[in-house]
Design a protein around this motif. Structure first.
Motif, PDB file in Angstrom:
ATOM      1  N   VAL A  74       0.818  -1.220   0.000  1.00 14.99           N
ATOM      2  CA  VAL A  74       0.000   0.000   0.000  1.00 14.99           C
ATOM      3  C   VAL A  74       0.849   1.267   0.000  1.00 14.99           C
ATOM      4  CG1 VAL A  74      -1.922  -1.152   1.151  1.00 14.99           C
ATOM      5  CG2 VAL A  74      -0.184   0.011   2.535  1.00 14.99           C
ATOM      6  N   ASP A  75       2.162   1.120  -0.072  1.00 16.64           N
ATOM      7  CA  ASP A  75       3.051   2.285  -0.079  1.00 16.64           C
ATOM      8  C   ASP A  75       3.042   2.900  -1.479  1.00 16.64           C
ATOM      9  OD1 ASP A  75       5.206   4.128  -0.005  1.00 16.64           O
ATOM     10  OD2 ASP A  75       6.186   2.973   1.567  1.00 16.64           O
ATOM     11  N   GLU A  76       2.383   4.031  -1.607  1.00 11.93           N
ATOM     12  CA  GLU A  76       2.187   4.632  -2.928  1.00 11.93           C
ATOM     13  C   GLU A  76       3.463   5.236  -3.514  1.00 11.93           C
ATOM     14  OE1 GLU A  76      -0.969   7.411  -2.466  1.00 11.93           O
ATOM     15  OE2 GLU A  76      -2.497   5.864  -2.145  1.00 11.93           O
ATOM     16  N   PHE A  77       4.522   5.298  -2.726  1.00 12.96           N
ATOM     17  CA  PHE A  77       5.789   5.816  -3.240  1.00 12.96           C
ATOM     18  C   PHE A  77       6.645   4.717  -3.868  1.00 12.96           C
ATOM     19  CE2 PHE A  77       4.428   9.296  -0.678  1.00 12.96           C
ATOM     20  CZ  PHE A  77       4.984  10.416  -1.255  1.00 12.96           C
ATOM     21  N   LEU A  78       6.195   3.472  -3.764  1.00 11.61           N
ATOM     22  CA  LEU A  78       6.891   2.368  -4.423  1.00 11.61           C
ATOM     23  C   LEU A  78       6.310   2.191  -5.821  1.00 11.61           C
ATOM     24  CD1 LEU A  78       7.110  -0.280  -1.546  1.00 11.61           C
ATOM     25  CD2 LEU A  78       8.896   1.266  -2.344  1.00 11.61           C
TER      26      LEU A  78
ATOM     27  N   ARG B  83      -2.826   4.899  16.468  1.00 13.89           N
ATOM     28  CA  ARG B  83      -2.699   6.053  15.566  1.00 13.89           C
ATOM     29  C   ARG B  83      -1.995   5.705  14.261  1.00 13.89           C
ATOM     30  NH1 ARG B  83      -0.950  10.823  19.809  1.00 13.89           N
ATOM     31  NH2 ARG B  83       0.863   9.475  20.079  1.00 13.89           N
ATOM     32  N   SER B  84      -1.679   4.421  14.084  1.00 13.00           N
ATOM     33  CA  SER B  84      -1.026   4.007  12.834  1.00 13.00           C
ATOM     34  C   SER B  84      -2.017   3.284  11.925  1.00 13.00           C
ATOM     35  CB  SER B  84       0.149   3.078  13.149  1.00 13.00           C
ATOM     36  OG  SER B  84      -0.311   1.892  13.801  1.00 13.00           O
ATOM     37  N   TYR B  85      -3.306   3.533  12.148  1.00 11.96           N
ATOM     38  CA  TYR B  85      -4.346   2.833  11.391  1.00 11.96           C
ATOM     39  C   TYR B  85      -4.329   3.259   9.928  1.00 11.96           C
ATOM     40  CZ  TYR B  85      -6.525   7.238  12.775  1.00 11.96           C
ATOM     41  OH  TYR B  85      -6.773   8.561  13.005  1.00 11.96           O
ATOM     42  N   LEU B  86      -4.868   2.367   9.091  1.00 11.42           N
ATOM     43  CA  LEU B  86      -4.968   2.635   7.653  1.00 11.42           C
ATOM     44  C   LEU B  86      -6.417   2.889   7.239  1.00 11.42           C
ATOM     45  CD1 LEU B  86      -3.083   2.709   5.160  1.00 11.42           C
ATOM     46  CD2 LEU B  86      -3.606   0.298   4.802  1.00 11.42           C
ATOM     47  N   SER B  87      -7.337   2.572   8.139  1.00 14.68           N
ATOM     48  CA  SER B  87      -8.761   2.609   7.781  1.00 14.68           C
ATOM     49  C   SER B  87      -9.241   4.011   7.419  1.00 14.68           C
ATOM     50  CB  SER B  87      -9.591   2.051   8.939  1.00 14.68           C
ATOM     51  OG  SER B  87      -9.223   2.668  10.165  1.00 14.68           O
TER      52      SER B  87
ATOM     53  N   ALA C  32      -0.825   9.979  12.153  1.00 10.56           N
ATOM     54  CA  ALA C  32       0.400   9.335  11.657  1.00 10.56           C
ATOM     55  C   ALA C  32       1.641  10.126  12.079  1.00 10.56           C
ATOM     56  CB  ALA C  32       0.345   9.209  10.134  1.00 10.56           C
ATOM     57  N   LEU C  33       1.544  11.455  12.027  1.00  9.90           N
ATOM     58  CA  LEU C  33       2.668  12.286  12.468  1.00  9.90           C
ATOM     59  C   LEU C  33       2.900  12.147  13.973  1.00  9.90           C
ATOM     60  CD1 LEU C  33       1.918  15.515  10.396  1.00  9.90           C
ATOM     61  CD2 LEU C  33       3.890  13.997  10.113  1.00  9.90           C
TER      62      LEU C  33
ATOM     63  N   ASN D 267       6.027   6.095   9.763  1.00  9.62           N
ATOM     64  CA  ASN D 267       6.437   6.663   8.475  1.00  9.62           C
ATOM     65  C   ASN D 267       5.617   6.211   7.268  1.00  9.62           C
ATOM     66  OD1 ASN D 267       8.330   8.150   9.778  1.00  9.62           O
ATOM     67  ND2 ASN D 267      10.091   6.921   9.153  1.00  9.62           N
ATOM     68  N   PRO D 268       5.279   4.898   7.133  1.00  7.67           N
ATOM     69  CA  PRO D 268       4.491   4.518   5.951  1.00  7.67           C
ATOM     70  C   PRO D 268       3.158   5.250   5.876  1.00  7.67           C
ATOM     71  CG  PRO D 268       5.451   2.572   6.982  1.00  7.67           C
ATOM     72  CD  PRO D 268       5.687   3.711   7.920  1.00  7.67           C
ATOM     73  N   ARG D 269       2.504   5.434   7.020  1.00  6.95           N
ATOM     74  CA  ARG D 269       1.222   6.138   7.023  1.00  6.95           C
ATOM     75  C   ARG D 269       1.418   7.629   6.737  1.00  6.95           C
ATOM     76  NH1 ARG D 269       0.565   1.667   6.686  1.00  6.95           N
ATOM     77  NH2 ARG D 269      -0.560   0.232   8.081  1.00  6.95           N
TER      78      ARG D 269
END
Length: 459
Positions: free
Chosen positions: A180-184, A285-289, A317-318, A323-325
């Motif tokens: 799910v890392d959009e920078f890859l 706080r690292s959720y993806l939902s 995320a901050l 970092n991924p989020r």
């Protein structure tokens, strides 16, 4: 979403009515149409769908984040007290690991501190678990290559069933974050999806798996294989049957992904919102939902809500330093900001068009009012002329009748004089009367006098 469509319908309806306006009798029709449209909007806005109710619940939970965080810190304080009272390395490692597990989804910097504490007192029989935690930390810091090296260095053949299940779980976490890392690159992410799918099969083949995770991963396999209804039924039952809030968040997230795979965006948004509610209440706080929810809303053109949720996800995320989020949420927020600016630019242009149309209509109305005023003046002037003409006509008729009556009276007098002269036998007097030119001259003078008086009196 629907709000913009309703505004467009209202504006189109009003413009259509204005364009078809022909006279003032249409005013009632305009009022009737506008009232009907506004009533429709009111009914539409009053509809309380399950998704809207879930959004309101989510907004309320977001507003109460500090309450859940204060509760978390109180629990963490008690764990820290237990860590301070630990007497053996094993006890210290276990209690530091509990703190690490609590903070890894809440604040990575604190989680790293407790991981360092784990490393300092790590007994030999906890070495493998410690290395898996180190790989987990690297994933949280978006250091995928280091996490991959750590996992690749481990000997899976010597692992116990429990250790093997933990190993595959960490490996799936690595693949899931890379997927799910959009920078890859897209190719890399697609490869990670396949590797995660293959690893999940190995994970499910392990004998020592948490029962909840076994069912959840089976549900994920079902919807990835296209069996959406079976996956949704299994995952919803799993969500309803567990009381652990972390497990509920995971089950709701997987259920949302199942609906998303089925292209059911409304139900996907509902369960992403439900998963976020559980995550915030945990708190994590690292959720993806919430990030996924904001993406759905962005695609549905609900930019205001998408921006708000995306900003909340980025803030958490901050704060978590996950970092991924951070990368994903920041990228999403930029896209939403660009879309909002584009929408505002379109709205500005629409407002300019509306203003121009209103000004044009105002000009048309002003011209019509001026023309109406001029026509009214012309009609009043014509009316006055007609009244004057009628007055002249009446005066002329009255004069004519008077003149005719006077002429008839004079003829009658003349005839009387003739009858008297004839009766007396005075033929000379008769001849004198018939031959008297003065009588005719007097009659003409009298006629012209009346004519002049009439003409001068009328004009």
């Amino acid at each position: 979403m629907m709000n913009e469509l309703m505004y467009l319908v209202v504006f189109t309806k009003i413009i259509k009515i204005i364009v078809t306006l022909r006279d003032l009798a249409m005013f009632k029709e305009i009022i009737r149409h506008i009232t009907a449209v506004l009533a429709g909007i009111s009914m539409f806005c009053s509809c309380d769908s399950p998704l809207e109710s879930k959004f309101r619940e989510l907004d309320e939970v977001i507003g109460n984040r500090e309450v859940y965080r204060s509760r978390f810190e109180e629990g963490a304080d008690s764990l820290r007290a237990e860590l301070a009272n630990a007497c053996t390395d094993s006890a210290r490692w276990e209690r530091a690991h509990r703190l690490y597990s609590a903070y890894r989804l809440y604040q990575i910097d604190s989680a790293i501190l407790y991981f360092e504490c784990m490393t300092e007192c790590c007994p030999g029989d906890f070495a493998l678990r410690n290395m898996l935690c180190e790989a987990d930390v690297s994933i949280s810091l978006r250091d995928y290559s280091n996490a991959g090296r750590i996992l690749a260095s481990l000997d899976t053949l010597s692992m116990t069933p429990d250790e093997l299940a933990r190993y595959y779980n960490t490996l799936m976490l690595l693949y899931a974050n890379e997927a799910v890392d959009e920078f890859l690159p897209a190719e890399t992410r697609a490869e990670m999806v396949k590797l995660r799918y293959d690893t999940r099969k190995k994970y499910l083949a392990c004998s020592m798996i948490d029962p909840f995770e076994k069912v959840r991963r089976r549900g994920i396999m079902l919807y990835e294989d296209g069996e959406y209804k079976a996956a949704e039924s299994l995952l919803e039952e799993l969500w309803a049957g567990t009381v652990n809030i972390h497990d509920k968040a995971a089950a709701a997230y997987s259920l949302a992904c199942a609906y998303q795979s089925e292209q059911n965006t409304e139900m996907a948004a509902y369960w992403f919102a439900q998963s976020t509610i559980h995550d915030i209440q945990e708190p994590a706080r690292s959720y993806l939902s919430l990030y996924e929810l904001s993406k759905i809303l962005f695609e549905e053109k609900d930019l205001a809500r998408a921006s708000y949720y995306s900003q909340c996800a980025l803030d958490d995320a901050l704060a978590c330093s996950y970092n991924p989020r951070i990368f994903n949420s920041a990228n999403s927020q930029l896209d939403i900001v660009k879309a909002v600016e584009y929408q505002k630019d379109r709205e500005r242009k629409a407002y300019m068009i509306i203003i121009a149309v209103i000004m044009l209509l105002s000009s048309v109305i002003a011209v019509l009012m001026v023309r109406t005023y001029r026509q009214s003046r012309a009609l009043r002037r014509t009316h006055r002329l007609l009244e004057e003409a009628n007055r002249i006509k009446e005066g002329y008729v009255h004069r004519y009748i008077g003149l005719s009556a006077d002429y008839l009276a004079r003829i009658e007098d003349f005839r009387h004089d003739l009858r008297v002269a004839i009766k007396e036998g005075d033929t000379a007097a008769v001849n004198d009367l018939l031959r008297n030119p003065r009588y005719s001259e007097d009659e003409y003078k009298h006629f012209y006098g009346i004519f002049d008086e009439t003409f001068l009196g009328l004009y």
